[in-house]
Scaffold this active site. Sequence first.
Site, PDB file in Angstrom:
ATOM      1  N   ASP A   1      25.114  -6.690   5.223  1.00  0.00           N
ATOM      2  CA  ASP A   1      25.936  -7.865   5.500  1.00  0.00           C
ATOM      3  C   ASP A   1      26.928  -8.074   4.342  1.00  0.00           C
ATOM      4  OD1 ASP A   1      26.659 -10.534   6.477  1.00  0.00           O
ATOM      5  OD2 ASP A   1      25.449 -11.262   4.794  1.00  0.00           O
TER       6      ASP A   1
ATOM      7  N   ASP B   1      21.365 -11.951   4.465  1.00  0.00           N
ATOM      8  CA  ASP B   1      21.008 -13.253   3.869  1.00  0.00           C
ATOM      9  C   ASP B   1      20.877 -14.379   4.870  1.00  0.00           C
ATOM     10  OD1 ASP B   1      23.845 -13.532   4.439  1.00  0.00           O
ATOM     11  OD2 ASP B   1      23.733 -15.345   3.230  1.00  0.00           O
TER      12      ASP B   1
ATOM     13  N   ASP C   1      21.609 -12.336  10.663  1.00  0.00           N
ATOM     14  CA  ASP C   1      21.152 -10.983  10.310  1.00  0.00           C
ATOM     15  C   ASP C   1      19.752 -10.687  10.862  1.00  0.00           C
ATOM     16  OD1 ASP C   1      23.463 -10.343   8.730  1.00  0.00           O
ATOM     17  OD2 ASP C   1      22.656 -11.603   7.129  1.00  0.00           O
TER      18      ASP C   1
ATOM     19  N   LYS D   1      24.156  -8.559  15.558  1.00  0.00           N
ATOM     20  CA  LYS D   1      24.250  -7.423  14.640  1.00  0.00           C
ATOM     21  C   LYS D   1      23.178  -6.371  14.930  1.00  0.00           C
ATOM     22  CE  LYS D   1      26.250  -9.847  10.635  1.00  0.00           C
ATOM     23  NZ  LYS D   1      26.053 -10.094   9.195  1.00  0.00           N
TER      24      LYS D   1
ATOM     25  N   ASP E   1      29.142 -11.582   3.516  1.00  0.00           N
ATOM     26  CA  ASP E   1      29.111 -12.905   2.863  1.00  0.00           C
ATOM     27  C   ASP E   1      27.696 -13.329   2.492  1.00  0.00           C
ATOM     28  OD1 ASP E   1      31.876 -13.455   2.919  1.00  0.00           O
ATOM     29  OD2 ASP E   1      31.754 -13.988   5.024  1.00  0.00           O
TER      30      ASP E   1
END
Lengths: 224, 224
Positions: B9, B170, B174, B147, B11
Amino acid sequence: MEFKAVVVDVDGTITFADRRLDCRAVEALRSLHVPVVIATGNVLCVARTVAKLLGTGGIVIAENGGVVEYGRVESDTSHMKECEEAFELLKRHFVLERLDPENRITEIGLRRNFDVERAKELLMEFPGIEIVDTGFAVHIKSRRINKGTGLKRVAELMGLDARDFVAIGDSPNDIEMLKASGFGVAVGNAHPELKRVARMVTMGEYGAGVAEAVGELRERGEIR
Amino acid sequence: MEFKAVVVDVDGTITFADRRLDCRAVEALRSLHVPVVIATGNVLCVARTVAKLLGTGGIVIAENGGVVEYGRVESDTSHMKECEEAFELLKRHFVLERLDPENRITEIGLRRNFDVERAKELLMEFPGIEIVDTGFAVHIKSRRINKGTGLKRVAELMGLDARDFVAIGDSPNDIEMLKASGFGVAVGNAHPELKRVARMVTMGEYGAGVAEAVGELRERGEIR
């Protein structure tokens, strides 16, 4: 003289030749206590992403000065028709691959897989248009737009003068930006033409050159 | 088991909370001898720029799995009409700011300035749509795209299985990616919901967490 801001090119200046970000440049630019403006031949979305990842804030010059963002976006598309005509002419002589056709709005970007010198000759009949090879892409663009005009506009929007800026770059498309600035820096790997107009040519290449320039100007008390 | 690739990932994982790139993550990912795939809720142009700056090559998952690039771009726009209808409904209750409207093609991104829990209730009548808050943006998206589905598709295109991947993230968006992968890592600053599905929760936060995971897996001989 104490400079009030820095404007910095992306590809070949804060990145290596393969476009990977050089973290030495990242750390050097983050150490500054003055605004940092990103100036690139790339499109706005790329410029914004670089600015966000660096944490320099949202002031950017994209498309070699055709697009400027400071709070809001300004773009000069007035030469696009001529660029398209020039592109049509070149297409008759080369197999061309256009870069970012959806996102590039003020000029035309091309992959570097054709004879640029021959293309320059072919475009003699377009006096308002020039063809610039940055080492990363070839740009068909207006002669009246460049990173120097972009810097002047950004400076105006920021309430500064272009002379208040330190400008750092590596390529011929940074020439006008260095000339417009108060102090032009060419990184060690820069094109000879850019080194000729620079006040400082660093020993270090890529990000090491950026860090060297920042360190030296700080030592002289010319930047915070 | 030796993993054959990493998906990560952007950000909050390779960046700090303010979206500035964490160079510790950059160095850790560059040290890998397996392919690294970027997976983000952001648009393709941003994903590509991050991949280029990291030097991970051109395999990316964008728009939370709605867009996948491996050589060519694949996008699933089939749920966009429902997303637009959900957006119209929410607009009657909140003042909404749409993110990247020109570039986001498979879902809708919104600034995080409204009551997301209330919005979730309002969207009950759209069974195919979910609203996800990544901590950086709010996404109105199809429940069938995430994702995890993006990772499965990328793995397929690469001739691998999603289980061959280490996945690092995070945020709640995710979760499916970590679940689909062979080994899920939540960085120290991750959302509690993601930590629950992770095989490894790092002590380090942001890029330090990425570096820690890479170092530990390498020490165990599970990644090159």
